[in-house]
Enzyme design. Structure first.
Site, PDB file in Angstrom:
ATOM      1  CG  ASP A   9      -0.228   0.056   2.542  1.00  0.00           C
ATOM      2  OD1 ASP A   9       0.968  -0.326   2.601  1.00  0.00           O
ATOM      3  OD2 ASP A   9      -0.846   0.481   3.538  1.00  0.00           O
ATOM      4  CG  ASP A  14       4.138   0.270   1.777  1.00  0.00           C
ATOM      5  OD1 ASP A  14       3.616  -0.845   1.915  1.00  0.00           O
ATOM      6  OD2 ASP A  14       3.899   1.236   2.527  1.00  0.00           O
ATOM      7  CG  ASN A  38       0.732   3.467   4.242  1.00  0.00           C
ATOM      8  OD1 ASN A  38       0.547   3.469   5.442  1.00  0.00           O
ATOM      9  ND2 ASN A  38       1.687   2.748   3.673  1.00  0.00           N
ATOM     10  CB  THR A 123       4.636  -4.055   3.044  1.00  0.00           C
ATOM     11  OG1 THR A 123       4.190  -3.466   1.819  1.00  0.00           O
ATOM     12  CG2 THR A 123       5.771  -5.034   2.764  1.00  0.00           C
ATOM     13  CG  PHE A 164      -1.455   1.811   9.751  1.00  0.00           C
ATOM     14  CD1 PHE A 164      -2.475   2.723   9.971  1.00  0.00           C
ATOM     15  CD2 PHE A 164      -1.218   1.391   8.449  1.00  0.00           C
ATOM     16  CE1 PHE A 164      -3.246   3.203   8.916  1.00  0.00           C
ATOM     17  CE2 PHE A 164      -1.964   1.864   7.396  1.00  0.00           C
ATOM     18  CZ  PHE A 164      -2.988   2.774   7.627  1.00  0.00           C
ATOM     19  CG  ASN A 165       0.492  -2.742   7.662  1.00  0.00           C
ATOM     20  OD1 ASN A 165       0.116  -1.670   7.195  1.00  0.00           O
ATOM     21  ND2 ASN A 165       1.667  -3.278   7.365  1.00  0.00           N
ATOM     22  CG  HIS A 232       7.435   0.754  10.039  1.00  0.00           C
ATOM     23  ND1 HIS A 232       7.658   0.531  11.377  1.00  0.00           N
ATOM     24  CD2 HIS A 232       7.045   2.056   9.934  1.00  0.00           C
ATOM     25  CE1 HIS A 232       7.409   1.632  12.066  1.00  0.00           C
ATOM     26  NE2 HIS A 232       7.041   2.578  11.216  1.00  0.00           N
ATOM     27  CG  ASP A 233       6.041  -1.407   4.762  1.00  0.00           C
ATOM     28  OD1 ASP A 233       5.618  -2.000   5.781  1.00  0.00           O
ATOM     29  OD2 ASP A 233       5.405  -0.507   4.191  1.00  0.00           O
TER      30      ASP A 233
END
Length: 310
Positions: A9, A14, A38, A123, A164-165, A232-233
């Site tokens: 996303d 990402d 996102n 992700t 969040f995810n 993060h991703d």
């Protein structure tokens, strides 16, 4: 090369992860799929196409995925990633389009044709892969494992307990964690340690056009921690290529789907209710210096692919 389906996303982190995956010679992306997260799915889809165009990888198919979570209302994270999801850099004009089929059917086609079970890296929210599990149970054996960015055993970033995810679509996450498919969960327990220092982000600007692009995106990124910015991703791709950077533990993980703890990922760390069953390999620590060094080493490789490489 490791063949993967990459469900995303984008979103700035990402985009950084995809930049590595599109250009690393050890990864073979069989399919890119977008999902609302996102920013809206229309924007995440065009962002995938922007990056495949930028890196001259337009042969990689892109499929548009879910526009909303399975049950709850969709809320984006544009306050972190900007209105477009990838602000700060003027990408070349996109000349390609997403596939006419949706992400779930595109995934099913790839899986049905693969000679060996394939890894799916996700992700963003897990809506697409949950729908894949629900709509195509006959293909579960064709999925080698899920490598997921998401979750946390140590507290959340959108609530006191939720990452969040998972929070974006907890019902989809619950489907995935109950699927029986092997899971590698790479959550906030490591991604908030795997920071890129501000000095590193500044230095990236001078490593060719790919570095310039990434610097502008990362500078616009609203997620920040003391000591740097978490990508993060990127950890999903790093784990695929360098699992030795990560310390993991096997747990049974449940996903809370409603109430004030919605989106929490609860591991049975004391074997109180899982009777010794395991459904996830959870990353709990990372060699942060090795991560940052590895990241910097990817930029010159990217420059061999990108538009206007110098």
């Amino acid at each position: 090369m490791t063949p993967i389906i990459l469900d995303m996303d984008p979103g700035i982190d990402d985009a950084v992860a995809l930049s590595i995956a599109l250009t690393n010679p050890e990864i073979d992306i069989k399919l890119l799929t977008s999902v609302a997260g996102n920013v809206s799915v229309d924007k995440t889809t065009i962002n995938l196409l922007k990056l495949t165009t930028f890196f001259k990888q337009t042969q990689v198919p892109v499929a548009r995925g879910a526009a909303a979570p399975l049950k709850k209302a969709f809320v984006d994270a544009s306050y972190i990633h900007g209105a477009s999801g990838m602000p700060g850099y003027e990408f070349p004009t996109v000349t390609t389009q997403a596939l006419p089929t949706d992400a779930v059917n595109a995934m099913a086609k790839v899986l049905s044709e693969t000679p060996e079970p394939m890894t799916i890296v996700a992700t963003g929210s897990y809506t697409n892969i949950a729908l894949l599990i629900q709509n195509h149970p006959e293909l579960i054996s064709q999925i080698k494992e899920f490598v997921l960015m998401g979750g946390s055993l140590s507290g959340g970033n959108v609530s006191s307990v939720a990452e969040f995810n998972i929070f974006t679509d907890p019902d989809a996450a619950a489907v995935v964690f109950k699927s029986g498919i092997p899971i590698v969960m790479i959550g906030l327990d490591v991604t908030l340690k795997a920071l890129l220092s501000l000095d590193t982000i500044d230095a990236v600007a001078n490593i060719g056009e790919a570095g310039n692009m990434l610097h502008k995106l990362m500078t616009a990124y609203g997620d920040s921690e003391p000591g740097g910015k978490p990508m993060h991703d990127v950890n999903t791709i790093c784990y695929l290529l360098n699992p030795e950077f990560y310390t993991t533990k096997d747990y049974w993980v449940d996903v809370i789907t409603d109430g004030p703890a919605a989106g929490a990922t609860v591991a049975d760390t004391q074997n109180r209710w899982s009777n010794g069953k395991i459904n996830a390999k959870v990353a709990i620590n990372i060699d942060t210096q090795a991560f940052e060094k590895w990241f910097i080493e990817q930029i010159p490789v990217m420059n061999q692919y990108c538009e206007g490489a110098i």
